[in-house]
Design a protein around this motif. Structure first.
Motif, PDB file in Angstrom:
ATOM      1  N   LEU A  12       0.808  -1.222   0.000  1.00 26.37           N
ATOM      2  CA  LEU A  12       0.000   0.000   0.000  1.00 26.37           C
ATOM      3  C   LEU A  12       0.841   1.272   0.000  1.00 26.37           C
ATOM      4  O   LEU A  12       0.324   2.357  -0.276  1.00 26.37           O
ATOM      5  N   ALA A  13       2.143   1.156   0.259  1.00 26.08           N
ATOM      6  CA  ALA A  13       3.034   2.311   0.182  1.00 26.08           C
ATOM      7  C   ALA A  13       3.378   2.661  -1.267  1.00 26.08           C
ATOM      8  O   ALA A  13       3.864   3.763  -1.533  1.00 26.08           O
ATOM      9  N   LEU A  14       3.101   1.750  -2.190  1.00 27.44           N
ATOM     10  CA  LEU A  14       3.381   2.004  -3.602  1.00 27.44           C
ATOM     11  C   LEU A  14       2.264   2.879  -4.196  1.00 27.44           C
ATOM     12  O   LEU A  14       1.096   2.731  -3.831  1.00 27.44           O
ATOM     13  N   PRO A  15       2.612   3.790  -5.102  1.00 28.29           N
ATOM     14  CA  PRO A  15       1.628   4.738  -5.634  1.00 28.29           C
ATOM     15  C   PRO A  15       0.392   4.075  -6.237  1.00 28.29           C
ATOM     16  O   PRO A  15       0.494   3.076  -6.948  1.00 28.29           O
ATOM     17  N   GLU A  16      -0.743   4.657  -5.916  1.00 28.73           N
ATOM     18  CA  GLU A  16      -2.048   4.267  -6.466  1.00 28.73           C
ATOM     19  C   GLU A  16      -2.398   2.799  -6.257  1.00 28.73           C
ATOM     20  O   GLU A  16      -3.126   2.209  -7.046  1.00 28.73           O
ATOM     21  N   THR A  17      -1.873   2.215  -5.202  1.00 25.10           N
ATOM     22  CA  THR A  17      -2.179   0.823  -4.883  1.00 25.10           C
ATOM     23  C   THR A  17      -3.424   0.753  -4.018  1.00 25.10           C
ATOM     24  O   THR A  17      -3.594   1.547  -3.099  1.00 25.10           O
ATOM     25  N   VAL A  18      -4.291  -0.202  -4.338  1.00 25.65           N
ATOM     26  CA  VAL A  18      -5.472  -0.467  -3.532  1.00 25.65           C
ATOM     27  C   VAL A  18      -5.507  -1.957  -3.205  1.00 25.65           C
ATOM     28  O   VAL A  18      -4.951  -2.778  -3.935  1.00 25.65           O
ATOM     29  N   GLU A  19      -6.159  -2.268  -2.113  1.00 22.08           N
ATOM     30  CA  GLU A  19      -6.340  -3.663  -1.714  1.00 22.08           C
ATOM     31  C   GLU A  19      -7.768  -4.078  -2.023  1.00 22.08           C
ATOM     32  O   GLU A  19      -8.715  -3.357  -1.727  1.00 22.08           O
ATOM     33  N   LYS A  20      -7.895  -5.230  -2.647  1.00 23.65           N
ATOM     34  CA  LYS A  20      -9.188  -5.849  -2.928  1.00 23.65           C
ATOM     35  C   LYS A  20      -9.041  -7.336  -2.634  1.00 23.65           C
ATOM     36  O   LYS A  20      -7.935  -7.822  -2.411  1.00 23.65           O
ATOM     37  N   PHE A  28      -3.452  -6.979  -4.199  1.00 22.80           N
ATOM     38  CA  PHE A  28      -3.073  -5.577  -4.364  1.00 22.80           C
ATOM     39  C   PHE A  28      -3.043  -5.237  -5.843  1.00 22.80           C
ATOM     40  O   PHE A  28      -2.525  -6.011  -6.658  1.00 22.80           O
ATOM     41  N   TYR A  29      -3.602  -4.077  -6.146  1.00 24.37           N
ATOM     42  CA  TYR A  29      -3.806  -3.647  -7.527  1.00 24.37           C
ATOM     43  C   TYR A  29      -3.261  -2.242  -7.727  1.00 24.37           C
ATOM     44  O   TYR A  29      -3.333  -1.410  -6.821  1.00 24.37           O
ATOM     45  N   VAL A  30      -2.778  -1.995  -8.939  1.00 21.58           N
ATOM     46  CA  VAL A  30      -2.427  -0.650  -9.356  1.00 21.58           C
ATOM     47  C   VAL A  30      -3.252  -0.369 -10.613  1.00 21.58           C
ATOM     48  O   VAL A  30      -3.165  -1.111 -11.597  1.00 21.58           O
ATOM     49  N   ARG A  31      -4.093   0.645 -10.533  1.00 21.90           N
ATOM     50  CA  ARG A  31      -4.986   1.032 -11.637  1.00 21.90           C
ATOM     51  C   ARG A  31      -5.693  -0.168 -12.263  1.00 21.90           C
ATOM     52  O   ARG A  31      -5.733  -0.337 -13.470  1.00 21.90           O
ATOM     53  N   GLY A  32      -6.247  -1.007 -11.406  1.00 24.34           N
ATOM     54  CA  GLY A  32      -7.061  -2.113 -11.860  1.00 24.34           C
ATOM     55  C   GLY A  32      -6.329  -3.387 -12.222  1.00 24.34           C
ATOM     56  O   GLY A  32      -6.955  -4.383 -12.548  1.00 24.34           O
ATOM     57  N   LYS A  33      -5.001  -3.382 -12.165  1.00 25.05           N
ATOM     58  CA  LYS A  33      -4.226  -4.576 -12.495  1.00 25.05           C
ATOM     59  C   LYS A  33      -3.584  -5.136 -11.226  1.00 25.05           C
ATOM     60  O   LYS A  33      -2.903  -4.415 -10.506  1.00 25.05           O
ATOM     61  N   TRP A  34      -3.774  -6.428 -10.989  1.00 23.76           N
ATOM     62  CA  TRP A  34      -3.211  -7.030  -9.778  1.00 23.76           C
ATOM     63  C   TRP A  34      -1.700  -7.154  -9.924  1.00 23.76           C
ATOM     64  O   TRP A  34      -1.174  -7.352 -11.014  1.00 23.76           O
ATOM     65  N   VAL A  49       6.360 -11.937 -12.381  1.00 18.26           N
ATOM     66  CA  VAL A  49       7.761 -11.594 -12.635  1.00 18.26           C
ATOM     67  C   VAL A  49       7.899 -11.309 -14.129  1.00 18.26           C
ATOM     68  O   VAL A  49       6.982 -11.548 -14.908  1.00 18.26           O
ATOM     69  N   GLY A  50       9.055 -10.829 -14.526  1.00 16.91           N
ATOM     70  CA  GLY A  50       9.249 -10.382 -15.898  1.00 16.91           C
ATOM     71  C   GLY A  50       9.176 -11.454 -16.959  1.00 16.91           C
ATOM     72  O   GLY A  50       8.797 -11.181 -18.093  1.00 16.91           O
ATOM     73  N   ALA A  97       7.112  -6.157  -8.974  1.00 17.87           N
ATOM     74  CA  ALA A  97       5.827  -6.631  -9.488  1.00 17.87           C
ATOM     75  C   ALA A  97       4.920  -5.439  -9.820  1.00 17.87           C
ATOM     76  O   ALA A  97       4.229  -5.431 -10.844  1.00 17.87           O
ATOM     77  N   TRP A  98       4.933  -4.427  -8.967  1.00 23.31           N
ATOM     78  CA  TRP A  98       4.143  -3.211  -9.192  1.00 23.31           C
ATOM     79  C   TRP A  98       4.571  -2.552 -10.500  1.00 23.31           C
ATOM     80  O   TRP A  98       3.731  -2.156 -11.310  1.00 23.31           O
ATOM     81  N   ARG A  99       5.888  -2.436 -10.716  1.00 24.14           N
ATOM     82  CA  ARG A  99       6.401  -1.816 -11.955  1.00 24.14           C
ATOM     83  C   ARG A  99       5.925  -2.565 -13.197  1.00 24.14           C
ATOM     84  O   ARG A  99       5.679  -1.955 -14.238  1.00 24.14           O
ATOM     85  N   LEU A 100       5.831  -3.885 -13.109  1.00 25.77           N
ATOM     86  CA  LEU A 100       5.372  -4.684 -14.247  1.00 25.77           C
ATOM     87  C   LEU A 100       3.929  -4.354 -14.627  1.00 25.77           C
ATOM     88  O   LEU A 100       3.549  -4.461 -15.791  1.00 25.77           O
ATOM     89  N   ARG A 101       3.121  -3.984 -13.660  1.00 28.88           N
ATOM     90  CA  ARG A 101       1.694  -3.787 -13.900  1.00 28.88           C
ATOM     91  C   ARG A 101       1.275  -2.318 -13.957  1.00 28.88           C
ATOM     92  O   ARG A 101       0.215  -1.999 -14.471  1.00 28.88           O
ATOM     93  N   ALA A 102       2.086  -1.433 -13.425  1.00 30.66           N
ATOM     94  CA  ALA A 102       1.735  -0.011 -13.402  1.00 30.66           C
ATOM     95  C   ALA A 102       1.878   0.589 -14.798  1.00 30.66           C
ATOM     96  O   ALA A 102       2.726   0.166 -15.584  1.00 30.66           O
ATOM     97  N   PRO A 103       1.061   1.594 -15.102  1.00 31.18           N
ATOM     98  CA  PRO A 103       1.253   2.315 -16.369  1.00 31.18           C
ATOM     99  C   PRO A 103       2.663   2.919 -16.416  1.00 31.18           C
ATOM    100  O   PRO A 103       3.230   3.279 -15.377  1.00 31.18           O
ATOM    101  N   ARG A 104       3.217   3.033 -17.601  1.00 37.16           N
ATOM    102  CA  ARG A 104       4.612   3.487 -17.763  1.00 37.16           C
ATOM    103  C   ARG A 104       4.874   4.833 -17.103  1.00 37.16           C
ATOM    104  O   ARG A 104       5.896   5.018 -16.456  1.00 37.16           O
TER     105      ARG A 104
END
Length: 112
Positions: A12-20, A28-34, A49-50, A97-104
């Motif tokens: 949850l410390a990562l930007p725009e992360t929400v828990e569902k 944990f999701y960033v802009r709708g992507k787990w 992972v990559g 993992a967050w970087r893989l799913r977050a918008p660029r």
């Protein structure tokens, strides 16, 4: 030893992360992507992972920490045992993992 509360705090410390909830467990999701999910056991985290090669490398390097199951065969997804990593390593894994799913743009802003 990392706990579910540690994972929650770090994610949850990562930007725009929400828990569902996903499959009845915290995810944990960033802009709708787990990007992370606690498995039913409660002490294992599912992370993208990559690549499958990266997954194989993690498992080969630290089999006490990283593993997979037949369900994840053919997927660039690794399982992490809470008790085998410290909070620093878990934070790095979650951030990757967050970087893989977050918008660029969001990821670039985080890394700046």
């Amino acid at each position: 030893m990392v706990t579910e509360d540690d994972v929650r705090r770090l994610a949850l410390a990562l930007p725009e992360t929400v828990e569902k909830t996903m499959y009845g467990t915290p995810a944990f999701y960033v802009r709708g992507k787990w990007f992370a999910r606690v498995r039913e056991e409660g002490d294992v985290l599912v992370l993208p992972v990559g690549s499958e090669e990266e997954k194989a490398g993690l498992i080969a390097a630290e089999p006490a920490a990283f593993f997979t199951t037949p369900h994840y065969d053919g997927s660039a997804t690794v399982l992490v045992r809470f008790g085998a990593v410290d909070a620093g390593e878990m934070g790095e894994l979650l951030a990757e993992a967050w970087r893989l799913r977050a918008p660029r743009r969001l990821a670039a802003g985080f890394d700046a």
